[in-house]
Design a protein around this motif. Structure first.
Motif, PDB file in Angstrom:
ATOM      1  N   GLN A   1      31.636  47.471  47.029  1.00 47.62           N
ATOM      2  CA  GLN A   1      30.929  47.171  48.283  1.00 47.62           C
ATOM      3  C   GLN A   1      30.923  45.680  48.591  1.00 47.62           C
ATOM      4  N   VAL A   2      32.076  45.051  48.403  1.00 50.74           N
ATOM      5  CA  VAL A   2      32.294  43.649  48.773  1.00 50.74           C
ATOM      6  C   VAL A   2      33.660  43.550  49.444  1.00 50.74           C
ATOM      7  N   GLU A   3      33.857  42.480  50.199  1.00 48.34           N
ATOM      8  CA  GLU A   3      35.139  42.261  50.858  1.00 48.34           C
ATOM      9  C   GLU A   3      36.106  41.620  49.864  1.00 48.34           C
ATOM     10  N   ILE A   4      37.267  42.245  49.666  1.00 42.10           N
ATOM     11  CA  ILE A   4      38.264  41.711  48.737  1.00 42.10           C
ATOM     12  C   ILE A   4      39.562  41.471  49.492  1.00 42.10           C
ATOM     13  N   VAL A   5      40.128  40.283  49.315  1.00 40.39           N
ATOM     14  CA  VAL A   5      41.338  39.878  50.029  1.00 40.39           C
ATOM     15  C   VAL A   5      42.569  40.467  49.355  1.00 40.39           C
ATOM     16  N   GLU A   6      43.502  40.962  50.154  1.00 40.39           N
ATOM     17  CA  GLU A   6      44.793  41.416  49.614  1.00 40.39           C
ATOM     18  C   GLU A   6      45.608  40.201  49.186  1.00 40.39           C
ATOM     19  N   GLU A   7      46.291  40.313  48.070  1.00 37.87           N
ATOM     20  CA  GLU A   7      47.086  39.179  47.571  1.00 37.87           C
ATOM     21  C   GLU A   7      48.460  39.664  47.098  1.00 37.87           C
ATOM     22  N   PRO A   8      49.294  40.143  48.022  1.00 33.74           N
ATOM     23  CA  PRO A   8      50.605  40.681  47.617  1.00 33.74           C
ATOM     24  C   PRO A   8      51.497  39.652  46.937  1.00 33.74           C
ATOM     25  N   ASP A   9      51.436  38.407  47.382  1.00 36.95           N
ATOM     26  CA  ASP A   9      52.273  37.366  46.774  1.00 36.95           C
ATOM     27  C   ASP A   9      51.866  37.102  45.330  1.00 36.95           C
ATOM     28  N   LYS A  10      50.564  37.087  45.091  1.00 36.94           N
ATOM     29  CA  LYS A  10      50.076  36.838  43.737  1.00 36.94           C
ATOM     30  C   LYS A  10      50.397  38.019  42.810  1.00 36.94           C
TER      31      LYS A  10
ATOM     32  N   LYS B   1      48.069  32.063  34.298  1.00 35.50           N
ATOM     33  CA  LYS B   1      48.143  32.170  35.750  1.00 35.50           C
ATOM     34  C   LYS B   1      46.772  32.540  36.304  1.00 35.50           C
ATOM     35  N   GLU B   2      46.555  32.232  37.586  1.00 36.15           N
ATOM     36  CA  GLU B   2      45.286  32.522  38.233  1.00 36.15           C
ATOM     37  C   GLU B   2      45.123  34.036  38.392  1.00 36.15           C
ATOM     38  N   GLN B   3      43.900  34.525  38.133  1.00 37.23           N
ATOM     39  CA  GLN B   3      43.607  35.955  38.180  1.00 37.23           C
ATOM     40  C   GLN B   3      43.571  36.464  39.623  1.00 37.23           C
ATOM     41  N   LEU B   4      44.010  37.710  39.832  1.00 37.82           N
ATOM     42  CA  LEU B   4      43.869  38.341  41.132  1.00 37.82           C
ATOM     43  C   LEU B   4      42.388  38.460  41.503  1.00 37.82           C
ATOM     44  N   GLN B   5      42.083  38.301  42.780  1.00 41.38           N
ATOM     45  CA  GLN B   5      40.689  38.383  43.214  1.00 41.38           C
ATOM     46  C   GLN B   5      40.094  39.752  42.932  1.00 41.38           C
ATOM     47  N   VAL B   6      40.875  40.817  43.156  1.00 42.64           N
ATOM     48  CA  VAL B   6      40.345  42.164  42.940  1.00 42.64           C
ATOM     49  C   VAL B   6      40.020  42.404  41.467  1.00 42.64           C
ATOM     50  N   LEU B   7      40.820  41.868  40.566  1.00 41.35           N
ATOM     51  CA  LEU B   7      40.560  42.042  39.138  1.00 41.35           C
ATOM     52  C   LEU B   7      39.420  41.146  38.687  1.00 41.35           C
TER      53      LEU B   7
ATOM     54  N   LYS C   1      52.013  47.968  41.942  1.00 40.34           N
ATOM     55  CA  LYS C   1      52.260  46.750  42.734  1.00 40.34           C
ATOM     56  C   LYS C   1      51.883  46.940  44.208  1.00 40.34           C
ATOM     57  N   ASN C   2      50.772  47.633  44.427  1.00 39.25           N
ATOM     58  CA  ASN C   2      50.268  47.872  45.775  1.00 39.25           C
ATOM     59  C   ASN C   2      48.961  47.102  45.944  1.00 39.25           C
ATOM     60  N   ALA C   3      49.079  45.834  46.337  1.00 36.62           N
ATOM     61  CA  ALA C   3      47.916  44.953  46.443  1.00 36.62           C
ATOM     62  C   ALA C   3      46.939  45.443  47.503  1.00 36.62           C
ATOM     63  N   LYS C   4      47.470  45.959  48.606  1.00 38.94           N
ATOM     64  CA  LYS C   4      46.625  46.406  49.711  1.00 38.94           C
ATOM     65  C   LYS C   4      45.734  47.570  49.282  1.00 38.94           C
ATOM     66  N   GLN C   5      46.311  48.553  48.602  1.00 38.34           N
ATOM     67  CA  GLN C   5      45.542  49.726  48.172  1.00 38.34           C
ATOM     68  C   GLN C   5      44.502  49.344  47.121  1.00 38.34           C
ATOM     69  N   ALA C   6      44.881  48.464  46.198  1.00 38.72           N
ATOM     70  CA  ALA C   6      43.944  48.029  45.155  1.00 38.72           C
ATOM     71  C   ALA C   6      42.731  47.344  45.774  1.00 38.72           C
ATOM     72  N   ALA C   7      42.976  46.451  46.733  1.00 42.33           N
ATOM     73  CA  ALA C   7      41.875  45.745  47.393  1.00 42.33           C
ATOM     74  C   ALA C   7      40.997  46.713  48.184  1.00 42.33           C
ATOM     75  N   SER C   8      41.621  47.657  48.874  1.00 34.20           N
ATOM     76  CA  SER C   8      40.881  48.627  49.678  1.00 34.20           C
ATOM     77  C   SER C   8      40.000  49.521  48.803  1.00 34.20           C
ATOM     78  N   ASP C   9      40.573  50.041  47.716  1.00 30.83           N
ATOM     79  CA  ASP C   9      39.816  50.929  46.828  1.00 30.83           C
ATOM     80  C   ASP C   9      38.611  50.220  46.214  1.00 30.83           C
ATOM     81  N   MET C  10      38.824  49.008  45.700  1.00 23.60           N
ATOM     82  CA  MET C  10      37.744  48.312  45.011  1.00 23.60           C
ATOM     83  C   MET C  10      36.732  47.719  45.982  1.00 23.60           C
ATOM     84  N   SER C  11      37.125  47.463  47.226  1.00 19.50           N
ATOM     85  CA  SER C  11      36.147  47.035  48.234  1.00 19.50           C
ATOM     86  C   SER C  11      35.107  48.125  48.448  1.00 19.50           C
TER      87      SER C  11
END
Length: 531
Positions: free
Chosen positions: A262-271, A3-9, A248-258
């Motif tokens: 120091q880059v913009e990371i898109v939330e991907e709850p569906d993925k 499967k395609e990798q999450l952007q944050v990972l 399973k908190n996509a929003k928090q993961a993206a926010s923390d790693m952004s």
């Protein structure tokens, strides 16, 4: 098909080496620095404890800890560590790495201080409280193993992940080295202040009253580096892999790693939902046994076999040095001189064999690979231990002692540029995120079971076959030479079990654990409730 990798990972996997990587290494590494200091410094002061609390009037030799007391003092922290590895490893997957990380560190700080306070003046009172606090110190240290390894693996990029985890573990070498240096400084300071005769000249005066402060200061010093990093541990955000794949908190993961990258990371709850669907098999399920059972057997067994050899040497190297006459007979020294000489020997071994081995692993693990380094390490440890054992009588004759120490140092070098590092690294890479900390804890606990066997067993096994030449209170053993043969056999078995563990060099954690693989239909595997 994966499967395609999450952007944050993916962002973590391909990130360039930057400041936050080194910050994570330092924060996690200082925990391991403290772990090593606390676990190994006890081996330096056991002779002193024997002289202070178990003096035998009229004896030709200084007092020594009775066998059962020596076994308890040396081994109780390992029992605590084993328990802590299992408990905090499981808890790290249930509550999150960050929340549990602070608990373990504070427990280490409090119990390091309490170990040096050990209440009472009678031998029974002091040893009982010392063992009690060292058990709980070990319990806190145990939690640091799975959590430090898991946090570093989940923060690192895939190109240099092995080096980053190895760098955390390499701080153990500096912890051992610092233990020797601190003991050298404190014993030298007290020797300069209190001029004491040798035991054979004046048994009572050879152990000054102030020697009781020496071992307490040495044990309590371990609280300082741990306390220094507590604030920074609490400032670290939870790892993205735990937040996304377990919580399973996509929003928090993206926010923390952004913020971290120091880059913009898109939330991907569906993925996130897609990646975690039908992946809730537990530790005791057939699915886990099918996917990772052999891997867990390999990682746990290798760590178990390695630690039998590694800890039996480390904890009782002072006895080996005495056996080859590198440290004089105890009766020819005062208590503080004996402590000074023992710590000097450990410092030299750490400086020449222990510390360099760790950093060779850091330099080469992402070039050579985990399996090759582990195989080479086990093989060379087997060769060098046989090289020590076969001509053992040659090494113990005058003029050959330095050769023995050089061979001994090479054994340590290949332990650390080998399985002592890789057995810590690999379990943090090859298991799925929701069981990663648990499986690392199980592997580490197997290692500590080996350490318990090595530390308890070697007390008895290394005793001379001649009953008249054994240490006070010990039955005859198989001797140092035969003990080395046993340890060589353990290392050879470790070499064989290495091939049960997959190579993880250059792969993402999800590739290593199979978390990105498509589910096979009709596989017949039974799903169970997660443990």
């Amino acid at each position: 098909m994966g499967k395609e990798q999450l952007q944050v990972l993916n962002a973590l996997d391909v990130a360039k080496t930057q400041l936050y990587h080194f910050t994570a290494i330092l924060i996690a590494g200082m925990g391991f620095f403290t772990d090593a200091y606390d676990l190994f410094c006890i081996s330096l002061v056991t002779k002193l404890l024997g002289r202070i609390y178990y003096y035998r009037p009229g004896s030709l030799d200084p007092g020594s800890l009775p066998p059962n007391i020596a076994a308890a003092v040396n081994g109780v922290a390992f029992c605590g560590t084993l328990s802590g590895q299992l408990f905090f490893g499981w808890l790290g997957d249930k509550m999150g790495r960050k929340r549990v990380y602070g608990m373990t560190l504070m427990m280490m700080v409090l119990c390091s201080l309490a170990s040096g306070l050990s209440f009472g003046h009678s031998p029974t009172g002091v040893m009982t409280t010392l063992c009690f606090f060292r058990f709980w110190l070990g319990f806190g240290i145990g939690g640091d193993y799975p959590l430090s390894a898991t946090i570093m693996s989940e923060y690192a990029n895939k190109r240099t992940r092995g080096a980053f985890i190895a760098a955390v573990f390499a701080m153990q070498g500096f912890g051992i080295l610092t233990g020797g240096i601190v003991t050298l400084i404190i014993s030298a300071a007290f020797r300069a202040r209190f001029d004491t005769p040798t035991y054979q000249d004046n048994p009572i005066a050879s152990t000054p009253e102030h020697a009781d402060y020496v071992w307490r200061i040495i044990l309590m010093f371990g609280a300082i580096p741990a306390l220094m990093t507590y604030y920074w541990r609490m400032k670290m955000p939870e790892t993205a892999r735990y937040t996304a794949l377990v919580a399973k908190n996509a929003k928090q993961a993206a926010s923390d790693m952004s913020k971290v990258l120091q880059v913009e990371i898109v939330e991907e709850p569906d993925k996130v939902e897609e990646l975690t669907r039908d992946k809730d098999f537990g530790l005791f399920s057939r699915e886990f046994l099918h996917r990772h059972g052999v891997h867990l057997l390999g990682s746990a067994t290798c760590w178990f076999l390695l630690d039998i050899a590694f800890y039996s040497q480390n904890l009782f190297q002072k006895d080996i040095f005495t056996a080859i006459n590198w440290i004089p007979k105890a009766r020819t020294m005062s208590a503080l001189e004996e402590l000074f000489r023992i710590s000097r020997a450990q410092t030299l071994i750490a400086l020449c064999g222990t510390v360099p081995g760790y950093w060779f692993t850091v330099a080469f693990i992402d070039i050579v690979g985990r399996r090759k380094i582990q195989s080479l390490g086990f093989l060379m440890m087997t060769v060098f231990m046989l090289g020590l054992a076969l001509p053992y009588h040659h090494w113990t004759t005058p003029g050959n002692h330095i050769g023995f120490v050089v061979m001994y140092a090479f054994t340590f070098f290949f332990a650390n540029f080998g399985p002592n590092s890789t057995t810590f690294i690999v379990p943090a890479e090859i298991f799925p995120a929701r069981l990663r900390s648990t499986c690392h804890g199980i592997s580490a606990a197997a290692g500590k079971a080996g350490a318990i066997i090595g530390s308890f067993g070697f007390l008895y096994a290394a005793q001379n076959k001649d009953k008249t030449k054994t240490d006070h209170g010990y039955p005859p053993g198989i001797g140092v030479r035969n003990s080395l043969f046993v340890l060589a056999a353990c290392n050879f078995l470790g070499l064989l079990f290495t091939y049960l563990v997959p190579e993880s060099k250059g792969k993402s954690l999800e590739e290593c654990s199979g978390e990105n693989e498509e589910e096979e239909t009709g596989s017949g595997h039974t799903r169970t409730v997660p443990v």
